[in-house]
Design a protein around this motif. Structure first.
Motif, mmCIF file in Angstrom:
data_model
loop_
_atom_site.group_PDB
_atom_site.id
_atom_site.type_symbol
_atom_site.label_atom_id
_atom_site.label_comp_id
_atom_site.label_asym_id
_atom_site.label_seq_id
_atom_site.Cartn_x
_atom_site.Cartn_y
_atom_site.Cartn_z
ATOM 1 N N THR A 56 -30.344 34.141 -44.005
ATOM 2 C CA THR A 56 -30.741 34.355 -45.177
ATOM 3 C C THR A 56 -31.523 35.567 -45.408
ATOM 4 O O THR A 56 -31.715 36.237 -44.339
ATOM 5 C CB THR A 56 -31.783 33.183 -45.915
ATOM 6 O OG1 THR A 56 -33.019 33.340 -44.731
ATOM 7 C CG2 THR A 56 -31.418 31.737 -45.854
ATOM 8 N N THR A 57 -31.844 35.898 -46.415
ATOM 9 C CA THR A 57 -32.495 37.568 -46.689
ATOM 10 C C THR A 57 -33.979 37.209 -46.757
ATOM 11 O O THR A 57 -34.670 38.302 -47.088
ATOM 12 C CB THR A 57 -31.848 38.147 -47.950
ATOM 13 O OG1 THR A 57 -32.139 37.249 -49.125
ATOM 14 C CG2 THR A 57 -30.430 38.435 -47.546
ATOM 15 N N ASP A 58 -34.598 36.057 -46.747
ATOM 16 C CA ASP A 58 -36.023 35.884 -46.745
ATOM 17 C C ASP A 58 -36.527 36.283 -45.665
ATOM 18 O O ASP A 58 -36.141 36.680 -44.715
ATOM 19 C CB ASP A 58 -36.418 34.517 -47.265
ATOM 20 C CG ASP A 58 -35.616 33.544 -46.329
ATOM 21 O OD1 ASP A 58 -35.318 33.790 -45.274
ATOM 22 O OD2 ASP A 58 -35.895 32.209 -46.663
ATOM 23 N N GLU A 59 -37.916 36.113 -45.448
ATOM 24 C CA GLU A 59 -38.733 36.311 -44.352
ATOM 25 C C GLU A 59 -38.408 35.381 -43.088
ATOM 26 O O GLU A 59 -38.588 35.897 -41.889
ATOM 27 C CB GLU A 59 -40.306 36.073 -44.505
ATOM 28 C CG GLU A 59 -40.885 37.078 -45.498
ATOM 29 C CD GLU A 59 -42.287 36.547 -46.001
ATOM 30 O OE1 GLU A 59 -42.931 35.873 -45.191
ATOM 31 O OE2 GLU A 59 -42.628 37.185 -46.914
ATOM 32 N N GLU A 60 -37.784 34.330 -43.255
ATOM 33 C CA GLU A 60 -37.546 33.509 -42.106
ATOM 34 C C GLU A 60 -36.309 33.825 -41.703
ATOM 35 O O GLU A 60 -36.131 33.698 -40.136
ATOM 36 C CB GLU A 60 -37.341 32.033 -42.485
ATOM 37 C CG GLU A 60 -38.889 31.539 -42.887
ATOM 38 C CD GLU A 60 -38.727 30.019 -43.557
ATOM 39 O OE1 GLU A 60 -38.011 29.371 -43.302
ATOM 40 O OE2 GLU A 60 -39.962 29.564 -44.097
ATOM 41 N N GLY A 61 -35.334 34.390 -42.245
ATOM 42 C CA GLY A 61 -34.295 34.759 -41.767
ATOM 43 C C GLY A 61 -32.973 33.761 -41.679
ATOM 44 O O GLY A 61 -31.982 34.209 -41.487
ATOM 45 N N ALA A 62 -33.391 32.650 -41.586
ATOM 46 C CA ALA A 62 -32.381 31.544 -41.399
ATOM 47 C C ALA A 62 -32.866 30.214 -42.019
ATOM 48 O O ALA A 62 -33.984 29.834 -41.876
ATOM 49 C CB ALA A 62 -31.720 31.438 -40.112
ATOM 50 N N VAL A 63 -31.931 29.444 -42.490
ATOM 51 C CA VAL A 63 -32.207 28.105 -42.660
ATOM 52 C C VAL A 63 -31.337 26.931 -41.907
ATOM 53 O O VAL A 63 -30.261 27.279 -41.810
ATOM 54 C CB VAL A 63 -32.070 27.821 -44.393
ATOM 55 C CG1 VAL A 63 -32.248 26.194 -44.763
ATOM 56 C CG2 VAL A 63 -32.775 28.788 -45.283
ATOM 57 N N PRO A 64 -32.118 26.094 -41.232
ATOM 58 C CA PRO A 64 -31.294 24.935 -40.620
ATOM 59 C C PRO A 64 -29.920 24.350 -41.409
ATOM 60 O O PRO A 64 -30.228 24.135 -42.551
ATOM 61 C CB PRO A 64 -32.374 23.978 -40.273
ATOM 62 C CG PRO A 64 -33.686 24.668 -40.206
ATOM 63 C CD PRO A 64 -33.522 25.455 -41.328
ATOM 64 N N LEU A 65 -28.919 24.324 -40.646
ATOM 65 C CA LEU A 65 -27.839 23.555 -41.383
ATOM 66 C C LEU A 65 -28.224 22.313 -41.998
ATOM 67 O O LEU A 65 -27.885 21.939 -43.126
ATOM 68 C CB LEU A 65 -26.636 23.508 -40.353
ATOM 69 C CG LEU A 65 -25.541 22.885 -40.845
ATOM 70 C CD1 LEU A 65 -24.781 23.607 -42.041
ATOM 71 C CD2 LEU A 65 -24.454 22.638 -39.809
ATOM 72 N N GLU A 66 -29.239 21.313 -41.454
ATOM 73 C CA GLU A 66 -29.404 20.182 -41.803
ATOM 74 C C GLU A 66 -30.172 20.167 -43.413
ATOM 75 O O GLU A 66 -29.774 19.620 -43.904
ATOM 76 C CB GLU A 66 -30.484 19.334 -40.787
ATOM 77 C CG GLU A 66 -30.691 17.956 -41.176
ATOM 78 C CD GLU A 66 -31.653 17.317 -40.355
ATOM 79 O OE1 GLU A 66 -31.931 16.241 -40.428
ATOM 80 O OE2 GLU A 66 -32.049 18.173 -39.172
ATOM 81 N N ASP A 67 -30.827 21.278 -43.438
ATOM 82 C CA ASP A 67 -31.685 21.597 -44.817
ATOM 83 C C ASP A 67 -30.550 21.879 -45.906
ATOM 84 O O ASP A 67 -31.009 21.317 -47.049
ATOM 85 C CB ASP A 67 -32.776 22.444 -44.423
ATOM 86 C CG ASP A 67 -33.855 21.985 -43.766
ATOM 87 O OD1 ASP A 67 -33.882 20.894 -43.509
ATOM 88 O OD2 ASP A 67 -34.640 22.878 -43.397
ATOM 89 N N VAL A 68 -29.829 22.675 -45.584
ATOM 90 C CA VAL A 68 -28.670 23.035 -46.403
ATOM 91 C C VAL A 68 -28.058 21.852 -46.986
ATOM 92 O O VAL A 68 -27.701 21.749 -48.096
ATOM 93 C CB VAL A 68 -27.918 24.238 -46.088
ATOM 94 C CG1 VAL A 68 -26.740 24.458 -46.650
ATOM 95 C CG2 VAL A 68 -28.763 25.424 -45.556
ATOM 96 N N MET A 69 -27.454 20.982 -45.891
ATOM 97 C CA MET A 69 -26.572 19.964 -46.232
ATOM 98 C C MET A 69 -27.381 18.921 -47.019
ATOM 99 O O MET A 69 -26.699 18.164 -47.750
ATOM 100 C CB MET A 69 -26.019 19.168 -44.975
ATOM 101 C CG MET A 69 -24.916 20.171 -44.268
ATOM 102 S SD MET A 69 -23.992 19.012 -43.484
ATOM 103 C CE MET A 69 -22.664 20.190 -42.596
#
Length: 147
Positions: A56-69
């Protein structure tokens, strides 16, 4: 079952349930309903779904696949209407809708195809994985209110 018990193997289509570890690798069972088992040795690239994230382009830089699903499941409830053969622009628009802050320069169409394919497989075979987080939170609240 949890996301940490589901794996993808490079070069093999589909998703697999981690049955048990061995001295030289891991025993996997296909989630497609065929119940086929295979042994993935040390040379196989096995990726556990709980270890995968989307840039992602936010501060964290990534979102876990589980959250996206789980976001996909909340929006589409098991039917995205997409497949790996869908139009690339349609796939990009889909991910932009679900995860507006995804990094378009680092997340390729092939990655979105995998996401859609994996989501469709999990929604068909293990839908409880997509709702588990909410259920865990509810059960924790119930336990704390019982005390």
């Amino acid at each position: 079952m949890e996301f940490s018990e589901v794996a993808a193997v490079s070069g093999k289509g589909g998703l697999f349930k981690v049955v048990s570890p061995t001295r030289t690798g891991v025993i996997l069972e296909a989630l497609d309903g065929s119940k086929k088992k295979m042994i993935a040795n040390m040379q196989s690239k096995v990726s556990i779904l709980s270890d995968i994230s989307i840039y992602t382009t936010d501060e964290e830089g990534a979102v876990p696949l589980e959250d996206v699903m789980q976001k996909i499941h909340q929006e589409f409830n098991g039917d995205t209407g997409l497949s790996a053969t869908s139009d690339p622009d349609e796939l990009k628009a889909f991910l932009k809708f679900v995860l507006p802050e995804y990094d378009e320069s680092r997340v390729y169409v092939s990655d979105i195809k995998k996401l859609v394919t994996w989501y469709n497989t999990i929604a068909a075979t293990l839908p409880e994985l997509l709702e588990k987080k909410e259920a865990k939170d509810d059960s924790k609240e119930e336990q704390s209110s019982d005390k």
